[in-house]
Every structure is written in C-alpha cells, then in structure tokens.
Motif scaffolding. Structure first.
Motif, PDB file in Angstrom:
ATOM      1  N   THR A 163     -11.350   0.132  -1.175  1.00 50.36           N
ATOM      2  CA  THR A 163     -10.057  -0.390  -1.632  1.00 50.36           C
ATOM      3  C   THR A 163      -9.996  -1.918  -1.563  1.00 50.36           C
ATOM      4  OG1 THR A 163      -8.980   1.631  -0.852  1.00 50.36           O
ATOM      5  CG2 THR A 163      -7.568  -0.253  -1.296  1.00 50.36           C
TER       6      THR A 163
ATOM      7  N   VAL B 248      -3.258  -2.249  -5.945  1.00 54.54           N
ATOM      8  CA  VAL B 248      -3.483  -0.966  -5.263  1.00 54.54           C
ATOM      9  C   VAL B 248      -3.293   0.201  -6.240  1.00 54.54           C
ATOM     10  CG1 VAL B 248      -2.638   0.574  -3.440  1.00 54.54           C
ATOM     11  CG2 VAL B 248      -2.855  -1.875  -3.000  1.00 54.54           C
TER      12      VAL B 248
ATOM     13  N   TYR C 224       0.835  -1.204   0.000  1.00 51.15           N
ATOM     14  CA  TYR C 224       0.000   0.000   0.000  1.00 51.15           C
ATOM     15  C   TYR C 224       0.869   1.254   0.000  1.00 51.15           C
ATOM     16  CZ  TYR C 224      -4.023   2.922   1.037  1.00 51.15           C
ATOM     17  OH  TYR C 224      -5.011   3.876   0.951  1.00 51.15           O
TER      18      TYR C 224
ATOM     19  N   ARG D 259       1.214   3.951  -3.117  1.00 50.70           N
ATOM     20  CA  ARG D 259       0.642   5.283  -2.922  1.00 50.70           C
ATOM     21  C   ARG D 259       1.681   6.372  -2.769  1.00 50.70           C
ATOM     22  NH1 ARG D 259      -4.029   5.056  -5.191  1.00 50.70           N
ATOM     23  NH2 ARG D 259      -5.550   3.678  -4.194  1.00 50.70           N
TER      24      ARG D 259
ATOM     25  N   VAL E 113      -6.341   1.214  -8.236  1.00 53.71           N
ATOM     26  CA  VAL E 113      -7.501   1.797  -7.553  1.00 53.71           C
ATOM     27  C   VAL E 113      -7.480   3.309  -7.759  1.00 53.71           C
ATOM     28  CG1 VAL E 113      -8.652   2.130  -5.345  1.00 53.71           C
ATOM     29  CG2 VAL E 113      -7.549  -0.053  -5.846  1.00 53.71           C
TER      30      VAL E 113
ATOM     31  N   LEU F 280     -11.696   6.859  -3.487  1.00 59.74           N
ATOM     32  CA  LEU F 280     -11.477   7.032  -2.045  1.00 59.74           C
ATOM     33  C   LEU F 280     -11.905   8.425  -1.610  1.00 59.74           C
ATOM     34  CD1 LEU F 280      -7.971   5.327  -1.680  1.00 59.74           C
ATOM     35  CD2 LEU F 280     -10.219   4.363  -1.195  1.00 59.74           C
TER      36      LEU F 280
ATOM     37  N   PHE G 139     -11.173   2.274   3.179  1.00 60.55           N
ATOM     38  CA  PHE G 139     -10.302   1.163   2.765  1.00 60.55           C
ATOM     39  C   PHE G 139     -11.086  -0.145   2.734  1.00 60.55           C
ATOM     40  CE2 PHE G 139      -7.587  -2.412   3.877  1.00 60.55           C
ATOM     41  CZ  PHE G 139      -6.619  -2.323   2.898  1.00 60.55           C
TER      42      PHE G 139
END
Length: 545
Positions: free
Chosen positions: A466, A440, A370, A374, A443, A448, A462
């Motif tokens: 997610t 991830v 994650y 990110r 996404v 989000l 999440f």
C-alpha cells in the motif's frame, strides 16, 4: 474479566462494527481507533474557545453582541463575502470558458497566467495595490502634477476588488475542471438542433458545470470570511480585523464572543454547502472524460477576449511583481531597514516550520484517509467530515482558542513551536486527507489479498504494497500543506514563539512600521516558491488530460 477489560473490548467491537463497510473490505479496528483519536484532537480547540467565552457574564455578553459596532462588523463581513464571491464568479467563469471551449490564442499560456494569482497571498496583493493606487501611491504621484485625484482604494470597494482579483482562481480552476470533464459532443449536438452557442451553453453546459462553479464560489466565500490581512490593510472592519484588535488590546472576552459569532456565520456557509452539495452532485460533471479542443469560435470577439485576459493578468501579476521589484531597488525613508533588516534565517524558519507542519499533517491524515477510503460506514464519513471543521474555522479563531488552552492549562506549551505546528495541522488536515484518500482508493484490494496469501502480516502488506502505491498522494498532500503553511498569516502572528520570525511575520511587521522596501525580498520569495508549485500542478493537469 475485569470491568476495564470489558470496556476496552466493547470499544474495540464498536470500532470494528462502525468501521466495517457493507460494500468494501473494511478497516482495521486499531487504525479506526487512531483515526478517531486524531479527529477528536483536531476539533478539540473549539472547546477552549467556548470555555473562554463562558467566562464572560451573560449580561455583558449580550451587551457586546448587540452593540451597533458589532452589528456593523457583522453586516460588513457578510457584505464582503457576498461581493467578493460575486466578483470571483464574474471573473472566473468567463475566463474558464475562454480557456477551455473557445479558440482563444495561446490558451495554455493564459491558463497558467490566470491561475497564478492564487499563489499570491491576498495580503501581499493588498499591500501592492495600496502602494500603487493608494492616496500616496505611485499612480497618485504620477497624476498629481496633472491635477488628477485618484479615488481611494481603501474601504469596502478596495477590499472587494483586491480579494476578488486574488481569489477568483478558485472559481476559475473548479469551473475549468468541470468543463474539461464535460462531453462536448452534447454541445455540438445542441448546436446542430439550431441552438446558437449562447443558447446551447445556457441550456446544456451551464447546468452541468454549475456544481463546479458552486464549489469554487464556496471556497471563495470561506476565504473572504476568514481572511485577516486584506481587510486590515484596506482599513475595513470585519470580524477577523476586530477580533485581532481586541486580542491585542486585552479584550480577549470580546474577541472570544466575536469568534463564536464568526463561527456561527461559518457554520451557516457550511450548511448551505452541504445542501448545495447534496443537490449538485460531486461538482465535477458526470465523470465523462471530455476534451479541451475548442468548440466555439470567438470571431470578432477575439481581441476583446485577449484584452480581458491581459487586464486580469496585469492587475494580479504585473502590479504586485512591479511594486515588489521597485521596493527592492529603491532607497529612502520608506525603504530603509531601520534596524529591522531582512535575514535569510526568516526564510529558513518558514521552510522549517512548514516542513514540520507538512510531515505532521500527513501522519495525522493517513489513518483517517485510510479508514474513509476503505469503509462506507457512518464512522468513516464522520471522521472525514470532522477534519473540515478546523479548515472551516478562521485561522485567527483557532489561534485564540489555542492561546486560551496554552495560557490557562498548558503553560509549558504556550508560544512554542509544537503548538504552532499543531495549529497548522488542524487548519490544513483536509488538504492531506483528500489527496491521500484518493490514492488509497486506487489501490486494488486484490493486491493486499495476494500479499496476505504469500504470508505477509497486515502491517507488512501495508508497508510493502500500500505505502509505495499511495506515496504520490502523500507527497502531493505534503506539498500542498507546505505551501499553504508558508503563506498562513493570522495563526502565525498570534502563536509564533518569541524570537521565531518567519517570512510572513516579518512582512507584517515591516508593513505595520511603514518600511515597505523591507518586504520586497520576502514577498518575492513567497510568490516564487508558490508559483513553482502551481506550475507543477498545472503540468500534472495537462498530463492527466
């Protein structure tokens, strides 16, 4: 504010600054903190290895490392890595070209058949080859009435042949991936400029698929360097075999020093990989979606090409399955149980520990994947790269490090199932990180943001947004770890709890005792389960294409 509170706040601020990306939306400091904790935990076993080696005096250590036998082991290991890598490239690249670019008949069938050797553990391949082509093997017995002597299959040549045959799919699959992403219009354009296929391939295709070939070759090099079962069965001394012998003969200081020497060779391979990676990009072409439509006609070479594919498939699939089937049906001194008969509990134990390893690995991989997906920060890159340390470390070296940890500092953990599962998590964490990270990254952050706008907490967003979207990546990573764990040999041999027998430990035990027939059924179970997974992966490739 107390000094402790100030220290905690500084740590949180550092994690936030390190985790936040200049180009992405950043990651939660708490998640980053968990990811750091996981990364430190999985690389910590190496510390125990160095502590064990430090117990050996400098003079004794030097005498061990410069003895002729140690030098021979070093030369043998390097030579084996080079020869296996060369053979794998010689097999994998032509086969990939035939199944992607040429009009080879039944290309989809050959793609599956030529990929399946990867699901056969190389030590089972060595086991089958010794039984088929060894001094007292099936071929020798068949030819002995004719006065024909079969050349020995043991030693350097045999180890190279067996490893090359059962690991070449690494090169085959990565090269195929590069060819499938290659824009074949470039090849057709070169051919319109009066370049024959061979010239156009060398000048246009080869430079673009070279990173993919290199990636596969490096996977082969890692495998050959860390493999234990094949050199042991083929009676060829490499680092892994000598380390195992020293460990079983209570030469654990020597085993630790040889393990560090092996780590140094592994680090050199990693260094070369990083340099080649920097020079070669991502190893999968330029990201152009290509086609698997044939662009080259084989002509008269169609029959030799089919014979080449059939020979490789016969050696890597027909020979092992035929030998295992023969063992299953035969009776006799070498095939009787002699009190070590197979029990289905062994298969259940393998599945049980593999499920635990898959679950533990996915949980450990999630925060690291994650954060790395990110964030573009140095911390995120460092966390992701740290997971590869355990993967690059040979299983036997990792097992020795954990033996030292358990025997000296955590005796209540020594030879327990949690320590064995931890070893699997350390070894196979990158497999789960890779698939989870990819999921991830797909996404959309706007989803989000919308969830937060509608009142969801970060944890709720999440869980509700997610997690469902990345579930396929988590499942894929878990499946890969499960299958790899089922086949793992050296760490399982050293760390398995007393009385906890799995398929691989049982196979190794009957192999050492000479009761080959007892290995047939567990070997076939391993191959069948792995084959099903490979077919699923190839079907996914087809769907994606």
């Amino acid at each position: 504010m107390s000094r402790e509170d100030t220290g905690v706040r500084r740590a949180v601020d550092w994690l936030r600054d390190a985790a936040v990306s200049p180009t992405r939306e950043g990651s939660n400091p708490l998640v980053a903190g968990v990811a750091v904790l996981v990364a430190v935990t999985v690389i910590s076993p190496l510390l125990w290895l160095f502590l064990r080696a430090a117990a050996v005096g400098p003079r004794e250590a030097l005498s061990i490392l410069v003895t002729p036998s140690t030098v021979d082991v070093f030369v043998n290991s390097v030579a084996l890595v080079a020869s296996v890598t060369g053979l794998s490239v010689a097999l994998g690249v032509p086969l990939a070209v035939l199944t992607v670019l040429s009009d080879l008949p039944f290309r989809r069938f050959w793609t599956v058949a030529l990929s399946l050797p990867l699901v056969v553990p190389s030590y089972l391949g060595a086991f089958a080859f010794v039984s088929a082509f060894g001094p007292r093997g099936e071929l020798a017995e068949l030819l002995s009435p004719l006065g024909v002597t079969v050349p020995t299959v043991y030693g350097f040549e045999g180890a190279t042949l067996v490893l090359g045959l059962f690991v070449y799919p690494y090169v085959f699959l990565t090269t195929r991936a590069s060819l499938l992403s290659f824009d074949t219009e470039q090849l057709e354009a070169a051919q319109t400029l009066n370049h024959g296929f061979r010239s156009a391939f060398r000048r246009v295709v080869l430079p673009q698929i070279a990173p993919g070939m290199t990636a596969g070759a490096l996977l082969v090099a890692f495998y050959a360097l860390s493999d234990f079962g094949t050199p042991a069965i083929m009676h060829f001394d490499t680092f892994t075999r000598v380390i195992y012998v020293q460990y079983n003969n209570f030469g654990r200081g020597t085993a630790s020093l040889l393990s560090i020497q092996l780590l140094a060779v592994t680090a050199l391979v990693l260094f070369l990989e990083s340099r080649l990676g920097d020079a070669g990009g991502d190893g999968y072409g330029g990201g152009v979606v290509g086609t698997d439509s044939p662009v080259a006609s084989l002509g008269w070479a169609k029959v030799p090409a089919l014979a080449f594919c059939a020979l490789v498939a016969a050696l890597t699939l027909v020979v092992p399955v035929a030998i295992f089937g023969m063992w299953l049906l035969r009776t006799g001194p070498g095939y009787a149980s002699a009190g070590i008969g197979f029990q289905w509990d062994f298969a259940i134990n393998s599945v049980y520990v593999s499920v635990l390893a898959a679950a533990g690995t996915v949980l450990a991989a999630l925060p690291i994947a994650y954060v790395s997906a990110r964030s573009d920060s140095r911390l995120a890159r460092l966390l992701e790269r740290s997971t590869y340390v355990g993967y690059a470390v040979p299983g036997i070296v990792l097992a020795l490090a954990l033996v030292f940890l358990g025997a000296n500092y955590l005796p209540w953990l020594y030879q327990t199932l949690p320590l064995l599962v931890f070893a699997y998590v350390v070894r196979f964490l990158p497999q789960a990180v890779g698939s989870t990270r990819s999921s991830v990254m797909q996404v959309d952050a706007k989803l989000l943001g919308a969830a937060r706008t509608l009142g969801e907490t970060p944890r709720g967003a999440f869980r509700r947004v997610t997690l469902p979207l990345i579930a396929p990546g988590l499942v894929a990573g878990a499946a890969l770890v499960f299958l790899t764990t089922m086949k793992e040999l050296p760490a399982t041999l050293i760390l398995h709890p007393t009385g906890f027998t799995t398929l691989v430990t049982y196979i190794w035990r009957v192999q050492e005792a000479g009761y080959y027939g007892r290995a047939a059924l567990p070997a076939l179970v391993l191959v069948a389960v792995s084959a099903l997974s490979m077919i699923l992966l190839l079907r996914q490739e087809g769907d994606d294409g």
